[in-house]
Motif scaffolding. Structure first.
Motif, PDB file in Angstrom:
ATOM      1  N   GLY A  56       0.671  -1.219  -0.019  1.00 14.80           N
ATOM      2  CA  GLY A  56      -0.193  -0.126   0.055  1.00 14.80           C
ATOM      3  C   GLY A  56       0.860   1.315   0.004  1.00 14.80           C
ATOM      4  O   GLY A  56       2.089   1.267   0.026  1.00 14.80           O
ATOM      5  N   ASP A  57       0.426   2.426   0.047  1.00 13.76           N
ATOM      6  CA  ASP A  57       1.083   3.578  -0.017  1.00 13.76           C
ATOM      7  C   ASP A  57       1.238   4.049   1.480  1.00 13.76           C
ATOM      8  O   ASP A  57       0.469   4.288   2.181  1.00 13.76           O
ATOM      9  N   PRO A  58       2.761   4.102   1.720  1.00 13.33           N
ATOM     10  CA  PRO A  58       2.932   4.545   3.017  1.00 13.33           C
ATOM     11  C   PRO A  58       2.715   5.794   3.501  1.00 13.33           C
ATOM     12  O   PRO A  58       2.675   6.159   4.749  1.00 13.33           O
ATOM     13  N   THR A  59       2.021   6.785   2.537  1.00  9.37           N
ATOM     14  CA  THR A  59       1.630   8.100   3.021  1.00  9.37           C
ATOM     15  C   THR A  59       0.358   7.728   4.090  1.00  9.37           C
ATOM     16  O   THR A  59       0.270   8.419   4.593  1.00  9.37           O
ATOM     17  N   TYR A  60      -0.435   6.774   3.486  1.00  7.92           N
ATOM     18  CA  TYR A  60      -1.466   6.622   4.394  1.00  7.92           C
ATOM     19  C   TYR A  60      -1.625   5.440   5.571  1.00  7.92           C
ATOM     20  O   TYR A  60      -2.497   5.109   6.180  1.00  7.92           O
ATOM     21  N   VAL A  77      -5.238  14.786   2.060  1.00 12.26           N
ATOM     22  CA  VAL A  77      -6.593  14.170   1.702  1.00 12.26           C
ATOM     23  C   VAL A  77      -6.446  13.629   0.295  1.00 12.26           C
ATOM     24  O   VAL A  77      -5.891  14.050  -0.841  1.00 12.26           O
ATOM     25  N   ILE A  78      -7.530  12.665  -0.182  1.00 13.35           N
ATOM     26  CA  ILE A  78      -7.260  11.892  -1.366  1.00 13.35           C
ATOM     27  C   ILE A  78      -8.394  12.087  -2.189  1.00 13.35           C
ATOM     28  O   ILE A  78      -9.741  12.580  -1.613  1.00 13.35           O
ATOM     29  N   LYS A  79      -8.218  12.138  -3.452  1.00 17.33           N
ATOM     30  CA  LYS A  79      -9.437  12.043  -4.376  1.00 17.33           C
ATOM     31  C   LYS A  79     -10.098  10.717  -4.753  1.00 17.33           C
ATOM     32  O   LYS A  79     -11.229  10.594  -5.618  1.00 17.33           O
ATOM     33  N   SER A  80      -9.269   9.855  -4.499  1.00 17.94           N
ATOM     34  CA  SER A  80      -9.877   8.359  -4.708  1.00 17.94           C
ATOM     35  C   SER A  80      -9.557   7.473  -3.579  1.00 17.94           C
ATOM     36  O   SER A  80      -8.669   7.591  -3.098  1.00 17.94           O
ATOM     37  N   ASN A  81     -10.391   6.479  -3.406  1.00 15.23           N
ATOM     38  CA  ASN A  81     -10.192   5.317  -2.460  1.00 15.23           C
ATOM     39  C   ASN A  81      -8.919   4.709  -2.738  1.00 15.23           C
ATOM     40  O   ASN A  81      -8.583   4.266  -3.944  1.00 15.23           O
ATOM     41  N   THR A  82      -8.232   4.586  -1.723  1.00 15.55           N
ATOM     42  CA  THR A  82      -6.992   3.709  -1.897  1.00 15.55           C
ATOM     43  C   THR A  82      -6.967   2.630  -0.690  1.00 15.55           C
ATOM     44  O   THR A  82      -7.481   2.794   0.311  1.00 15.55           O
ATOM     45  N   PHE A  83      -6.318   1.465  -0.870  1.00 13.67           N
ATOM     46  CA  PHE A  83      -6.298   0.176  -0.070  1.00 13.67           C
ATOM     47  C   PHE A  83      -4.609  -0.019   0.096  1.00 13.67           C
ATOM     48  O   PHE A  83      -3.837   0.222  -0.467  1.00 13.67           O
ATOM     49  N   ILE A  84      -4.831  -0.822   1.094  1.00 12.53           N
ATOM     50  CA  ILE A  84      -3.363  -1.762   1.513  1.00 12.53           C
ATOM     51  C   ILE A  84      -3.871  -3.104   1.226  1.00 12.53           C
ATOM     52  O   ILE A  84      -4.901  -3.653   1.847  1.00 12.53           O
ATOM     53  N   LYS A 126      -1.964   3.316  -7.333  1.00 16.45           N
ATOM     54  CA  LYS A 126      -1.581   2.062  -7.830  1.00 16.45           C
ATOM     55  C   LYS A 126      -2.358   0.927  -6.751  1.00 16.45           C
ATOM     56  O   LYS A 126      -2.167  -0.294  -7.003  1.00 16.45           O
ATOM     57  N   PHE A 127      -3.419   1.522  -5.979  1.00 16.27           N
ATOM     58  CA  PHE A 127      -3.992   0.335  -4.956  1.00 16.27           C
ATOM     59  C   PHE A 127      -5.312   0.542  -4.954  1.00 16.27           C
ATOM     60  O   PHE A 127      -6.025   0.597  -3.882  1.00 16.27           O
ATOM     61  N   ALA A 128      -6.133   0.985  -6.140  1.00 14.13           N
ATOM     62  CA  ALA A 128      -7.332   1.038  -6.270  1.00 14.13           C
ATOM     63  C   ALA A 128      -7.960  -0.345  -6.625  1.00 14.13           C
ATOM     64  O   ALA A 128      -7.527  -1.420  -7.009  1.00 14.13           O
ATOM     65  N   MET A 129      -8.953  -0.820  -5.895  1.00  8.69           N
ATOM     66  CA  MET A 129      -9.588  -2.155  -6.187  1.00  8.69           C
ATOM     67  C   MET A 129     -11.113  -2.169  -6.663  1.00  8.69           C
ATOM     68  O   MET A 129     -11.697  -1.409  -6.411  1.00  8.69           O
ATOM     69  N   ARG A 130     -11.420  -3.449  -7.117  1.00  8.79           N
ATOM     70  CA  ARG A 130     -12.837  -3.694  -7.473  1.00  8.79           C
ATOM     71  C   ARG A 130     -13.004  -5.026  -6.668  1.00  8.79           C
ATOM     72  O   ARG A 130     -12.200  -6.024  -7.115  1.00  8.79           O
ATOM     73  N   GLY A 131     -14.161  -5.189  -6.305  1.00  3.93           N
ATOM     74  CA  GLY A 131     -14.653  -6.634  -5.719  1.00  3.93           C
ATOM     75  C   GLY A 131     -15.590  -6.262  -4.483  1.00  3.93           C
ATOM     76  O   GLY A 131     -15.831  -5.057  -4.065  1.00  3.93           O
ATOM     77  N   TYR A 132     -15.876  -7.642  -3.885  1.00  5.37           N
ATOM     78  CA  TYR A 132     -16.775  -7.412  -2.790  1.00  5.37           C
ATOM     79  C   TYR A 132     -16.001  -6.619  -1.427  1.00  5.37           C
ATOM     80  O   TYR A 132     -14.813  -6.867  -1.383  1.00  5.37           O
ATOM     81  N   GLN A 133     -17.017  -6.027  -0.872  1.00  2.00           N
ATOM     82  CA  GLN A 133     -16.743  -5.372   0.387  1.00  2.00           C
ATOM     83  C   GLN A 133     -17.510  -5.353   1.479  1.00  2.00           C
ATOM     84  O   GLN A 133     -18.775  -5.108   1.350  1.00  2.00           O
ATOM     85  N   CYS A 134     -17.095  -5.735   2.774  1.00  2.00           N
ATOM     86  CA  CYS A 134     -17.848  -5.525   3.880  1.00  2.00           C
ATOM     87  C   CYS A 134     -17.555  -3.923   4.263  1.00  2.00           C
ATOM     88  O   CYS A 134     -16.408  -3.525   4.683  1.00  2.00           O
ATOM     89  N   ASP A 135     -18.666  -3.364   4.222  1.00  2.00           N
ATOM     90  CA  ASP A 135     -18.491  -1.731   4.299  1.00  2.00           C
ATOM     91  C   ASP A 135     -18.349  -1.226   5.838  1.00  2.00           C
ATOM     92  O   ASP A 135     -18.936  -2.116   6.473  1.00  2.00           O
TER      93      ASP A 135
END
Length: 250
Positions: A56-60, A77-84, A126-135
């Protein structure tokens, strides 16, 4: 005397082994019982000390006090969701357990059976995802929902059992509780999550309460395996913490 003690210990161990291997025979008086701790087979996927095994991005993302921490500050502050993202595999059928804590303005989620996708809004992400999510979120609007990130969106809302058939909104099969009442099970402190993915049935449990069950019959569009990741979401500054992440495969 030492020999007698040793003999007694061996006998006791043998008796325990014999008892533990005795086949279970159902009795009319038996009823389902809660298990103390985890059932056998769960293994940690986060060591509580480093980001080893995660990308993941170590900034976050960082490790702090035994927890995997995602944080957005006023300066980041981000403009897109990002994941580890856990890089230990692409589980198909599994159970995932963890604890989380999130700030009131926070929004997060646990993605599974997911893939990394290009981010048109933030190409450097580089860490955007598509898939199931437990919100999950701090205001308790979404915890337990099944939301397909960058995909078919709301597949099941807290308190529902649904069937996804494709070509139309998911079908409500049954209600399994009142959404507002179930939200009261979520605390402002640490909460436990249990995600069960078996075949095309996805189950989300928070603090021992069943939140959603989704039967995904949309074969052309449903993912059958994929990555696990946790999210920091677009919005105001926030902090989310995850700990005791453990996985059991089938």
């Amino acid at each position: 005397m030492k020999a007698l003690i040793l003999l007694a210990a061996v006998a006791a161990t043998a008796g325990f082994q014999q008892q533990s291997t005795t086949p279970y025979v159902p009795r009319q008086s038996d009823r389902p019982e809660a298990v103390v701790g985890d059932e056998p087979g769960f293994k940690p996927i986060f060591d509580g000390k480093t980001l080893s095994g995660w990308d993941g991005d170590p900034t976050y993302w960082r490790v702090e006090d035994g927890a995997l921490v995602g944080e957005i500050t006023a300066a980041t502050v981000i403009k897109s969701n990002t994941f580890i993202i856990w890089n230990g595999g692409k589980p198909k059928d599994f159970e995932l357990k963890l604890d989380y804590r999130i700030t009131p303005e926070g929004n997060s989620g646990i993605n599974y059976r997911s893939v990394v996708v290009p981010d048109a809004v933030t190409p450097g992400n580089k860490f955007a995802m598509r898939g199931y999510q437990c919100d999950l979120d701090g205001r308790k609007r979404y915890p337990g929902n099944n939301y397909e990130e960058k995909g078919r969106l709301f597949l099941g809302v807290r308190g529902q059992m649904t069937r996804v058939v494709g070509g139309r909104p998911p079908v409500l099969v049954s209600t399994i509780g009142d959404s507002d009442e179930l939200a009261k099970a979520v605390t402002d402190d640490w909460n436990s999550v249990h995600v069960i993915a078996r075949g095309n049935v996805l189950t989300h449990i928070v603090n021992g309460r069943l939140m959603t069950v989704v039967v995904d019959d949309d074969a052309p569009n449903r993912p059958v395996d994929g990555l696990i990741g946790v999210q920091v979401h677009v919005g105001p500054p926030m902090k989310v913490e995850y700990r005791q992440l453990r996985l059991k495969g089938w």
